[in-house]
Design a protein around this motif. Structure first.
Motif, short mmCIF file in Angstrom:
data_model
loop_
_atom_site.label_atom_id
_atom_site.label_comp_id
_atom_site.label_asym_id
_atom_site.label_seq_id
_atom_site.Cartn_x
_atom_site.Cartn_y
_atom_site.Cartn_z
N GLU A 1 0.82 -1.21 0.00
CA GLU A 1 0.00 0.00 0.00
C GLU A 1 0.86 1.26 0.00
O GLU A 1 0.60 2.21 -0.75
CB GLU A 1 -0.92 0.00 1.22
N GLU A 2 1.90 1.28 0.80
CA GLU A 2 2.81 2.43 0.85
C GLU A 2 3.49 2.62 -0.50
O GLU A 2 3.59 3.74 -1.01
CB GLU A 2 3.84 2.22 1.95
N LEU A 3 3.95 1.53 -1.08
CA LEU A 3 4.62 1.59 -2.38
C LEU A 3 3.69 2.13 -3.45
O LEU A 3 4.07 3.00 -4.24
CB LEU A 3 5.16 0.21 -2.76
N GLU A 4 2.46 1.64 -3.48
CA GLU A 4 1.50 2.11 -4.47
C GLU A 4 1.22 3.60 -4.33
O GLU A 4 1.18 4.33 -5.32
CB GLU A 4 0.20 1.32 -4.35
N GLU A 5 1.04 4.06 -3.10
CA GLU A 5 0.77 5.48 -2.86
C GLU A 5 1.93 6.35 -3.31
O GLU A 5 1.74 7.41 -3.92
CB GLU A 5 0.48 5.73 -1.38
N LEU A 6 3.15 5.92 -3.00
CA LEU A 6 4.32 6.71 -3.37
C LEU A 6 4.57 6.69 -4.87
O LEU A 6 5.04 7.68 -5.45
CB LEU A 6 5.54 6.24 -2.59
N LEU A 7 4.25 5.59 -5.53
CA LEU A 7 4.35 5.54 -6.99
C LEU A 7 3.39 6.55 -7.62
O LEU A 7 3.75 7.25 -8.57
CB LEU A 7 4.07 4.14 -7.52
N ILE A 8 2.21 6.63 -7.08
CA ILE A 8 1.23 7.60 -7.60
C ILE A 8 1.76 9.02 -7.43
O ILE A 8 1.66 9.84 -8.35
CB ILE A 8 -0.14 7.42 -6.90
N VAL A 9 2.33 9.32 -6.28
CA VAL A 9 2.90 10.65 -6.04
C VAL A 9 3.99 10.96 -7.07
O VAL A 9 3.99 12.03 -7.69
CB VAL A 9 3.47 10.76 -4.60
N ALA A 10 4.92 10.03 -7.26
CA ALA A 10 6.03 10.26 -8.19
C ALA A 10 5.53 10.39 -9.63
O ALA A 10 6.00 11.26 -10.38
CB ALA A 10 7.05 9.13 -8.07
N ILE A 11 4.59 9.55 -10.02
CA ILE A 11 4.04 9.61 -11.39
C ILE A 11 3.34 10.95 -11.61
O ILE A 11 3.53 11.60 -12.63
CB ILE A 11 3.09 8.43 -11.65
N ASN A 12 2.53 11.36 -10.65
CA ASN A 12 1.82 12.64 -10.79
C ASN A 12 2.78 13.83 -10.87
O ASN A 12 2.54 14.78 -11.63
CB ASN A 12 0.81 12.83 -9.67
N LYS A 13 3.86 13.79 -10.13
CA LYS A 13 4.86 14.87 -10.21
C LYS A 13 5.50 14.90 -11.60
O LYS A 13 5.69 15.99 -12.18
CB LYS A 13 5.94 14.69 -9.15
N ALA A 14 5.84 13.74 -12.14
CA ALA A 14 6.45 13.69 -13.48
C ALA A 14 5.47 14.19 -14.54
O ALA A 14 5.83 14.97 -15.42
CB ALA A 14 6.91 12.27 -13.80
N ILE A 15 4.22 13.76 -14.45
CA ILE A 15 3.22 14.19 -15.42
C ILE A 15 2.97 15.69 -15.31
O ILE A 15 2.79 16.37 -16.32
CB ILE A 15 1.92 13.38 -15.24
N SER A 16 2.96 16.22 -14.11
CA SER A 16 2.78 17.66 -13.92
C SER A 16 3.91 18.45 -14.58
O SER A 16 3.67 19.46 -15.26
CB SER A 16 2.72 17.98 -12.43
N GLN A 17 5.15 18.00 -14.40
CA GLN A 17 6.29 18.66 -15.06
C GLN A 17 6.15 18.57 -16.58
O GLN A 17 6.40 19.55 -17.29
CB GLN A 17 7.61 18.00 -14.65
N ALA A 18 5.76 17.40 -17.07
CA ALA A 18 5.59 17.22 -18.51
C ALA A 18 4.52 18.16 -19.05
O ALA A 18 4.70 18.78 -20.10
CB ALA A 18 5.24 15.76 -18.81
N GLU A 19 3.42 18.28 -18.32
CA GLU A 19 2.33 19.16 -18.74
C GLU A 19 2.79 20.62 -18.79
O GLU A 19 2.47 21.34 -19.74
CB GLU A 19 1.14 19.01 -17.79
N ASN A 20 3.55 21.05 -17.81
CA ASN A 20 4.05 22.43 -17.79
C ASN A 20 4.94 22.71 -18.99
O ASN A 20 4.82 23.76 -19.64
CB ASN A 20 4.82 22.70 -16.50
#
Length: 105
Positions: free
Chosen positions: A59-78
């Motif tokens: 569960e911890e791993l899944e949550e942290l993967l979501i955080v990291a993926i969302n940060k990368a996608i946010s940078q890509a979007e910018n």
């Protein structure tokens, strides 16, 4: 007018091709999880620190993967938005006064 539309299509394709070669990353847990993507929002790599992986629960791993993926996608979007805005301003400038229809001066 059709020349300008063709030019806009070509410019969009060039930007997309260029963004395929721009890398962004998102990290979580102080860099123990890192996601690398293109500026076109395609995930290329997921790196997880082996020591962290051995200790983390699913569960911890899944949550942290979501955080990291969302940060990368946010940078890509910018980056993508910045590129597209610059290209649209260049193209709208070529339409004479039409650029003012969209709030550009």
């Amino acid at each position: 007018m059709f020349d300008k539309l063709f030019e806009a299509q070509q410019k969009a394709k060039e930007i997309k091709d260029r963004l395929d070669h721009v890398s962004v990353s998102g990290e979580a847990e102080g860099g123990k999880i890192r996601v690398i993507a293109t500026a076109n929002k395609e995930i290329r790599e997921v790196k997880i620190n082996p020591e962290f992986l051995a200790e983390a629960d699913r569960e911890e791993l899944e949550e942290l993967l979501i955080v990291a993926i969302n940060k990368a996608i946010s940078q890509a979007e910018n980056i993508s938005q910045t590129e597209m805005q610059a290209a649209s301003q260049d193209l709208l400038g070529g339409f004479g006064g039409l650029g003012n229809l969209f709030g550009n001066k």
